[in-house]
Design an enzyme around this catalytic site. Structure first.
Site, PDB file in Angstrom:
ATOM      1  N   GLU A  46      43.104  36.109  31.067  1.00  0.00           N
ATOM      2  CA  GLU A  46      42.124  37.092  31.522  1.00  0.00           C
ATOM      3  C   GLU A  46      42.849  38.382  31.855  1.00  0.00           C
ATOM      4  OE1 GLU A  46      38.254  37.827  34.340  1.00  0.00           O
ATOM      5  OE2 GLU A  46      39.492  36.073  34.756  1.00  0.00           O
ATOM      6  N   GLU A  98      46.281  41.180  36.771  1.00  0.00           N
ATOM      7  CA  GLU A  98      45.628  42.229  37.565  1.00  0.00           C
ATOM      8  C   GLU A  98      46.720  42.904  38.391  1.00  0.00           C
ATOM      9  OE1 GLU A  98      43.523  44.843  38.904  1.00  0.00           O
ATOM     10  OE2 GLU A  98      42.099  43.355  38.118  1.00  0.00           O
ATOM     11  N   ASP A 113      37.521  49.464  32.053  1.00  0.00           N
ATOM     12  CA  ASP A 113      37.173  50.852  32.355  1.00  0.00           C
ATOM     13  C   ASP A 113      36.657  51.528  31.082  1.00  0.00           C
ATOM     14  OD1 ASP A 113      37.183  53.621  32.970  1.00  0.00           O
ATOM     15  OD2 ASP A 113      38.706  53.297  34.503  1.00  0.00           O
ATOM     16  N   LYS A 160      34.125  59.987  29.313  1.00  0.00           N
ATOM     17  CA  LYS A 160      34.259  61.264  28.609  1.00  0.00           C
ATOM     18  C   LYS A 160      34.931  61.070  27.253  1.00  0.00           C
ATOM     19  CE  LYS A 160      34.466  64.067  32.815  1.00  0.00           C
ATOM     20  NZ  LYS A 160      35.270  65.046  33.602  1.00  0.00           N
ATOM     21  N   THR A 215      27.903  38.523  38.167  1.00  0.00           N
ATOM     22  CA  THR A 215      28.567  38.824  39.431  1.00  0.00           C
ATOM     23  C   THR A 215      27.745  39.831  40.241  1.00  0.00           C
ATOM     24  OG1 THR A 215      29.820  40.668  38.497  1.00  0.00           O
ATOM     25  CG2 THR A 215      30.805  38.463  38.342  1.00  0.00           C
ATOM     26  N   LYS A 216      28.132  40.031  41.496  1.00  0.00           N
ATOM     27  CA  LYS A 216      27.475  41.043  42.320  1.00  0.00           C
ATOM     28  C   LYS A 216      27.574  42.405  41.651  1.00  0.00           C
ATOM     29  CE  LYS A 216      28.402  38.698  46.710  1.00  0.00           C
ATOM     30  NZ  LYS A 216      29.145  38.761  47.992  1.00  0.00           N
ATOM     31  N   PHE A 217      28.727  42.686  41.070  1.00  0.00           N
ATOM     32  CA  PHE A 217      28.950  43.938  40.349  1.00  0.00           C
ATOM     33  C   PHE A 217      27.955  44.087  39.201  1.00  0.00           C
ATOM     34  CE2 PHE A 217      30.854  44.878  36.208  1.00  0.00           C
ATOM     35  CZ  PHE A 217      30.981  46.254  36.294  1.00  0.00           C
TER      36      PHE A 217
END
Length: 246
Positions: free
Chosen positions: A75, A100, A150, A154, A225-227
Protein backbone atom coordinates in the site's frame (compact mmCIF):
# COMPACT_ATOMS: atom_id res chain seq x y z
CA UNK A 1 -13.91 9.53 -20.51
CA UNK A 2 -16.44 10.07 -17.71
CA UNK A 3 -19.55 12.04 -18.53
CA UNK A 4 -20.50 14.73 -16.05
CA UNK A 5 -23.28 17.26 -16.15
CA UNK A 6 -21.73 19.53 -13.54
CA UNK A 7 -18.26 20.89 -12.81
CA UNK A 8 -16.05 18.52 -10.89
CA UNK A 9 -15.86 19.63 -7.24
CA UNK A 10 -12.47 20.06 -5.59
CA UNK A 11 -11.12 16.74 -4.36
CA UNK A 12 -9.98 15.83 -0.92
CA UNK A 13 -7.14 13.38 -0.54
CA UNK A 14 -6.12 11.02 2.22
CA UNK A 15 -3.28 8.73 1.20
CA UNK A 16 -0.39 8.64 -1.24
CA UNK A 17 0.34 12.34 -1.67
CA UNK A 18 3.12 13.11 -4.13
CA UNK A 19 5.76 15.80 -4.38
CA UNK A 20 8.56 16.46 -6.81
CA UNK A 21 11.67 18.62 -6.89
CA UNK A 22 11.99 17.90 -10.61
CA UNK A 23 9.47 16.26 -12.97
CA UNK A 24 11.79 13.30 -13.49
CA UNK A 25 12.19 12.70 -9.75
CA UNK A 26 8.68 12.04 -8.48
CA UNK A 27 8.34 11.07 -4.84
CA UNK A 28 5.39 9.31 -3.25
CA UNK A 29 4.81 12.06 -0.70
CA UNK A 30 4.57 15.74 0.03
CA UNK A 31 6.28 16.96 3.18
CA UNK A 32 3.64 17.80 5.77
CA UNK A 33 3.81 18.76 9.39
CA UNK A 34 1.42 17.61 12.06
CA UNK A 35 1.25 16.80 15.72
CA UNK A 36 1.58 13.28 17.00
CA UNK A 37 -0.97 12.59 19.73
CA UNK A 38 -0.14 11.02 23.07
CA UNK A 39 -1.85 7.81 21.94
CA UNK A 40 0.13 7.73 18.70
CA UNK A 41 3.40 8.34 20.55
CA UNK A 42 2.57 5.50 22.92
CA UNK A 43 1.89 3.22 19.94
CA UNK A 44 5.29 4.11 18.47
CA UNK A 45 6.89 3.07 21.76
CA UNK A 46 4.76 -0.01 22.43
CA UNK A 47 4.37 -1.65 19.02
CA UNK A 48 6.64 0.35 16.74
CA UNK A 49 9.65 -1.92 17.34
CA UNK A 50 7.64 -4.90 16.05
CA UNK A 51 5.76 -3.38 13.12
CA UNK A 52 8.05 -0.60 11.83
CA UNK A 53 10.70 -1.66 9.32
CA UNK A 54 13.90 0.25 8.64
CA UNK A 55 14.65 1.25 5.07
CA UNK A 56 17.67 -0.80 4.03
CA UNK A 57 17.83 -0.41 0.27
CA UNK A 58 18.22 -4.19 0.04
CA UNK A 59 15.75 -6.69 -1.47
CA UNK A 60 13.20 -7.87 1.09
CA UNK A 61 12.57 -11.48 2.09
CA UNK A 62 8.86 -11.40 2.94
CA UNK A 63 8.97 -14.81 4.61
CA UNK A 64 11.60 -13.54 7.03
CA UNK A 65 9.86 -10.20 7.61
CA UNK A 66 6.42 -11.67 8.37
CA UNK A 67 7.52 -15.04 9.72
CA UNK A 68 5.37 -16.91 7.21
CA UNK A 69 4.79 -17.50 3.51
CA UNK A 70 1.69 -15.55 2.50
CA UNK A 71 0.45 -13.29 -0.31
CA UNK A 72 1.86 -9.78 0.11
CA UNK A 73 0.04 -6.54 -0.74
CA UNK A 74 1.82 -3.18 -1.03
CA UNK A 75 0.00 0.00 0.00
CA UNK A 76 1.37 3.39 -1.03
CA UNK A 77 0.22 6.20 1.25
CA UNK A 78 -2.31 5.11 3.87
CA UNK A 79 -3.29 8.46 5.38
CA UNK A 80 -4.41 7.76 8.95
CA UNK A 81 -4.64 4.02 8.34
CA UNK A 82 -8.40 3.58 8.63
CA UNK A 83 -8.82 1.62 5.38
CA UNK A 84 -5.53 -0.22 5.86
CA UNK A 85 -6.49 -1.62 9.25
CA UNK A 86 -9.96 -2.54 8.00
CA UNK A 87 -8.62 -4.46 4.99
CA UNK A 88 -5.88 -6.18 7.01
CA UNK A 89 -8.50 -7.29 9.52
CA UNK A 90 -10.66 -8.71 6.72
CA UNK A 91 -7.72 -10.57 5.21
CA UNK A 92 -5.58 -12.05 8.01
CA UNK A 93 -4.22 -14.59 5.53
CA UNK A 94 -2.40 -11.81 3.62
CA UNK A 95 0.63 -9.68 4.45
CA UNK A 96 0.38 -5.89 4.07
CA UNK A 97 3.47 -3.76 3.44
CA UNK A 98 2.49 -0.13 3.94
CA UNK A 99 4.50 2.97 2.99
CA UNK A 100 3.76 6.37 4.52
CA UNK A 101 6.09 9.22 5.53
CA UNK A 102 3.64 11.30 7.58
CA UNK A 103 4.48 10.60 11.24
CA UNK A 104 0.99 11.18 12.72
CA UNK A 105 -0.42 8.81 10.08
CA UNK A 106 2.14 6.14 10.95
CA UNK A 107 1.34 6.62 14.63
CA UNK A 108 -2.38 6.34 13.94
CA UNK A 109 -1.95 3.05 12.08
CA UNK A 110 0.30 1.67 14.82
CA UNK A 111 -2.44 2.57 17.31
CA UNK A 112 -5.02 0.70 15.21
CA UNK A 113 -2.69 -2.30 14.94
CA UNK A 114 -2.44 -2.39 18.73
CA UNK A 115 -6.16 -1.86 19.36
CA UNK A 116 -7.26 -4.45 16.79
CA UNK A 117 -4.49 -6.96 17.56
CA UNK A 118 -3.41 -7.04 13.92
CA UNK A 119 -0.28 -9.04 13.13
CA UNK A 120 -0.13 -8.94 9.32
CA UNK A 121 0.95 -5.31 8.75
CA UNK A 122 4.47 -3.91 8.46
CA UNK A 123 5.19 -0.22 7.93
CA UNK A 124 8.03 1.49 6.09
CA UNK A 125 8.15 5.19 6.92
CA UNK A 126 9.98 6.01 3.72
CA UNK A 127 9.42 7.19 0.16
CA UNK A 128 7.55 4.37 -1.57
CA UNK A 129 9.30 5.02 -4.89
CA UNK A 130 12.67 4.22 -3.33
CA UNK A 131 11.18 1.18 -1.60
CA UNK A 132 9.91 -0.10 -4.94
CA UNK A 133 13.20 0.62 -6.68
CA UNK A 134 15.49 -0.99 -4.13
CA UNK A 135 13.59 -3.29 -1.77
CA UNK A 136 10.88 -5.06 -3.77
CA UNK A 137 12.06 -7.95 -5.96
CA UNK A 138 10.56 -8.42 -9.40
CA UNK A 139 7.45 -10.60 -9.36
CA UNK A 140 7.18 -10.50 -5.57
CA UNK A 141 3.81 -8.79 -4.95
CA UNK A 142 0.31 -10.24 -5.06
CA UNK A 143 -1.28 -6.81 -5.14
CA UNK A 144 -0.83 -3.07 -4.67
CA UNK A 145 -3.19 -0.37 -3.38
CA UNK A 146 -2.99 3.36 -4.08
CA UNK A 147 -6.04 5.01 -2.55
CA UNK A 148 -6.76 8.73 -2.99
CA UNK A 149 -3.33 10.00 -4.05
CA UNK A 150 -2.84 13.76 -4.13
CA UNK A 151 -4.65 14.90 -7.32
CA UNK A 152 -2.61 18.07 -7.87
CA UNK A 153 -5.60 19.91 -9.31
CA UNK A 154 -3.83 22.65 -11.28
CA UNK A 155 -2.82 21.68 -14.80
CA UNK A 156 0.69 23.07 -14.31
CA UNK A 157 1.11 20.67 -11.36
CA UNK A 158 -0.19 17.53 -13.10
CA UNK A 159 3.39 16.38 -13.68
CA UNK A 160 3.69 15.98 -9.92
CA UNK A 161 1.04 13.29 -9.76
CA UNK A 162 2.25 9.98 -8.43
CA UNK A 163 0.49 7.71 -10.92
CA UNK A 164 2.47 8.11 -14.11
CA UNK A 165 3.89 5.63 -16.60
CA UNK A 166 7.37 5.16 -15.03
CA UNK A 167 5.98 4.22 -11.60
CA UNK A 168 3.29 1.96 -13.05
CA UNK A 169 5.89 0.12 -15.14
CA UNK A 170 7.93 -0.50 -11.98
CA UNK A 171 4.88 -1.68 -10.04
CA UNK A 172 3.68 -3.94 -12.85
CA UNK A 173 7.09 -5.60 -13.01
CA UNK A 174 6.92 -6.34 -9.29
CA UNK A 175 3.50 -7.97 -9.46
CA UNK A 176 3.24 -11.71 -9.83
CA UNK A 177 1.26 -12.94 -12.85
CA UNK A 178 -2.37 -12.54 -11.78
CA UNK A 179 -1.44 -9.93 -9.17
CA UNK A 180 -3.54 -6.76 -9.12
CA UNK A 181 -3.15 -2.99 -8.90
CA UNK A 182 -6.08 -1.12 -7.33
CA UNK A 183 -6.23 2.68 -7.50
CA UNK A 184 -9.02 4.93 -6.25
CA UNK A 185 -9.54 8.67 -6.59
CA UNK A 186 -12.29 11.22 -6.07
CA UNK A 187 -10.94 13.63 -8.72
CA UNK A 188 -12.40 12.99 -12.17
CA UNK A 189 -9.47 14.26 -14.30
CA UNK A 190 -7.07 12.11 -12.27
CA UNK A 191 -9.34 9.09 -12.69
CA UNK A 192 -9.12 9.57 -16.45
CA UNK A 193 -5.33 9.87 -16.28
CA UNK A 194 -5.02 6.76 -14.10
CA UNK A 195 -7.13 4.75 -16.53
CA UNK A 196 -5.08 6.00 -19.47
CA UNK A 197 -1.72 5.26 -17.82
CA UNK A 198 -2.68 1.77 -16.65
CA UNK A 199 -4.26 0.93 -20.00
CA UNK A 200 -0.99 1.82 -21.75
CA UNK A 201 1.10 -0.53 -19.58
CA UNK A 202 1.62 -3.74 -21.60
CA UNK A 203 1.94 -5.95 -18.51
CA UNK A 204 -1.48 -4.94 -17.16
CA UNK A 205 -5.03 -5.86 -18.12
CA UNK A 206 -8.21 -4.06 -17.03
CA UNK A 207 -10.66 -6.08 -14.94
CA UNK A 208 -13.58 -3.81 -15.89
CA UNK A 209 -15.66 -4.16 -19.04
CA UNK A 210 -16.36 -1.57 -21.71
CA UNK A 211 -19.89 -1.03 -20.40
CA UNK A 212 -18.44 0.60 -17.28
CA UNK A 213 -16.09 2.88 -19.27
CA UNK A 214 -13.15 0.98 -17.83
CA UNK A 215 -13.89 1.74 -14.17
CA UNK A 216 -14.39 -1.08 -11.69
CA UNK A 217 -17.13 -1.43 -9.08
CA UNK A 218 -15.77 -0.63 -5.63
CA UNK A 219 -14.31 -3.92 -4.36
CA UNK A 220 -15.99 -5.11 -1.19
CA UNK A 221 -12.76 -5.05 0.80
CA UNK A 222 -12.26 -1.28 0.37
CA UNK A 223 -14.30 0.48 3.06
CA UNK A 224 -15.95 3.87 2.88
CA UNK A 225 -13.71 5.82 5.23
CA UNK A 226 -14.68 8.98 7.12
CA UNK A 227 -12.63 10.87 4.54
CA UNK A 228 -14.50 9.33 1.63
CA UNK A 229 -17.93 9.78 3.22
CA UNK A 230 -17.09 13.45 3.75
CA UNK A 231 -16.20 13.74 0.07
CA UNK A 232 -19.42 12.06 -1.02
CA UNK A 233 -21.42 14.55 1.07
CA UNK A 234 -19.61 17.33 -0.80
CA UNK A 235 -20.71 15.85 -4.11
CA UNK A 236 -17.53 14.04 -5.10
CA UNK A 237 -17.65 10.97 -7.27
CA UNK A 238 -15.24 8.13 -6.53
CA UNK A 239 -13.62 5.99 -9.22
CA UNK A 240 -11.92 2.64 -8.69
CA UNK A 241 -9.47 1.33 -11.28
CA UNK A 242 -8.39 -2.32 -10.95
CA UNK A 243 -5.92 -3.97 -13.32
CA UNK A 244 -4.19 -7.34 -13.12
CA UNK A 245 -0.83 -8.46 -14.39
CA UNK A 246 -1.24 -10.65 -17.44
Amino acid sequence: MIESSSPTPPALHEGAPADVSHPRNIRSFVRRTGRTTVGQAKAFADVGPRFLLAYSGLPMDFSAVYGRDAPTILEIGFGMGEATAHIAGLMPEKNFLCCEVHTPGVGALLKRIDEQALTNIRILQHDAVEVIDHMLPLGSLDGAHIFFPDPWHKTKHNKRRLIQAPLIAKLAARLKPGGYLHCATDWQPYAEQILEVLSAEPLLKNTADAASDGYAPKPGYRPLTKFENRGIKLGHGVWDVVFTRA
